[in-house]
Design a protein around this motif. Structure first.
Motif, short mmCIF file in Angstrom:
data_model
loop_
_atom_site.label_atom_id
_atom_site.label_comp_id
_atom_site.label_asym_id
_atom_site.label_seq_id
_atom_site.Cartn_x
_atom_site.Cartn_y
_atom_site.Cartn_z
N ASP A 1 32.66 19.84 11.07
CA ASP A 1 31.72 19.98 10.19
C ASP A 1 30.46 19.22 10.65
O ASP A 1 30.37 18.04 10.72
N ASN B 1 28.72 16.34 8.94
CA ASN B 1 29.61 14.82 8.73
C ASN B 1 29.81 14.15 9.91
O ASN B 1 30.70 14.01 10.42
N SER C 1 35.85 18.10 9.17
CA SER C 1 36.04 18.23 8.11
C SER C 1 37.02 17.02 7.65
O SER C 1 37.89 16.71 8.20
#
Length: 330
Positions: free
Chosen positions: A224, A227, A233
């Motif tokens: 991700d 992030n 994730s």
């Protein structure tokens, strides 16, 4: 003058009588496929190249190549300490099976690439199949065609072997997966996701064994880019892990991928999967064997006496290199 000529001739004769010696090279191979990864993994990878004894003595000879991918949490030095690859290549040559063996390092920030094509880790399957193969063919006297090129690996490397063969058909003609890990669809638990919050630079630096397998897996299979700082994730809502995260993990399972990649698997000259009878991966690897049978993928299958790591060195000599000797064009 005559004595000097005799002495010179004798010296030349003595020099040419010296047996050829094998040679190991440790090189750096840049990977365009790894550039810009969010983990900061170097795109310049250490690679061992194990040359057969005749390589320097016979400048016109070309050789088939066996690529070997190492397992999770340790790099190429540890695997060479376990397997003694140069000795294995020398022994194969003595038996008439001359080849080059190439072992790239796939260690990452989280101790293993897990062979994902990821913005977080870099695209390691492409690195092996494109960047590395191109470099080796361009710098060593290989027989530069798929029929003379084999791919193999142990544990994480066995997983990488199967996945790369699926994703990059026509690069390797034969594959050998030793106790491949990660074949079945995996799930993350909320507890595993929560453990990410405890990861510090100190914990990364001091990690041992499988301490970092959760972030390694997520970095490779469920990245991700929005992030930070781990760029993975990590969604959990009401105690349930994000279904999309779980689906991305499943999408990297060779058991899930197999029906989509049957032409690639059936196009290989030879496939072998093996696992020890005391290996914790026995059930998963047997499942892969059964699915190959279900879909009509010709392969060799062996359950040997041993656990996950205690027979690696011996079987490289007794099984893996003879397998490639039988299947790679010379």
């Amino acid at each position: 003058m005559f004595k000097a000529l005799i002495a010179t001739a004798a010296a030349i004769a003595a020099f040419t009588a010296i047996p050829a010696e094998a040679r190991t090279e440790r090189i750096k191979v840049h990977g365009a496929s790894l550039e810009g990864n969010l983990d900061g993994n170097s795109p310049d990878r250490d690679v061992f190249v194990f040359l057969p004894p005749s390589y320097d003595a016979n400048a016109n000879k070309r050789y088939p190549v066996v690529y070997f991918l190492h397992g999770y949490s340790v790099g190429i030095d540890a695997y060479d300490g376990l397997a003694h690859f140069q000795e294995a290549v020398d022994q194969a040559a003595a038996a008439g099976n001359e080849l080059i063996m190439v072992v790239p390092d796939a260690n990452t920030k989280f101790k293993g690439a897990m062979y994902g094509a990821s913005v977080t880790t870099g695209d390691f399957p492409r690195y092996v199949a494109a960047d590395l193969v191109s470099y080796i063919d361009g710098h060593y006297r290989t027989i530069a065609n798929p029929a003379s090129r084999g791919l193999s690996g142990h544990s994480m490397g066995g997983f990488g072997t199967l996945k790369i063969a699926m994703m990059y058909p026509g690069v390797f003609s034969s594959i050998y997966a030793m106790a491949p890990c990660c074949l079945s669809p995996s799930n993350m638990t909320p507890e595993q996701i929560a453990s990410l919050a405890d990861i510090t630079p100190e914990k990364v630096a001091n990690a041992r064994g499988f301490d970092l397998v959760t972030p390694a897996t997520l970095a490779a299979w469920a990245p991700d880019p929005q992030n930070p700082p781990l760029y993975v994730s990590a969604g959990v809502k009401d105690g349930v892990v994000d279904p999309l995260l779980q689906a991305r993990l499943h999408a990297n399972s060779p058991l899930v991928l197999l029906p989509q990649y049957l032409p690639a698997m059936k196009g290989l000259e030879a496939i072998r999967i093996e696992v020890g009878d005391k290996d914790f991966l026995l059930n998963d690897d047997t499942w892969m064997h059964n699915e190959f049978e279900r879909f009509g993928v010709a392969h060799e299958w062996k359950i040997f006496e041993g656990d996950h790591g205690n027979r690696v060195s011996a079987r490289i000599r007794s099984e893996l290199l003879p397998f490639f000797g039988a299947h790679l064009d010379k």
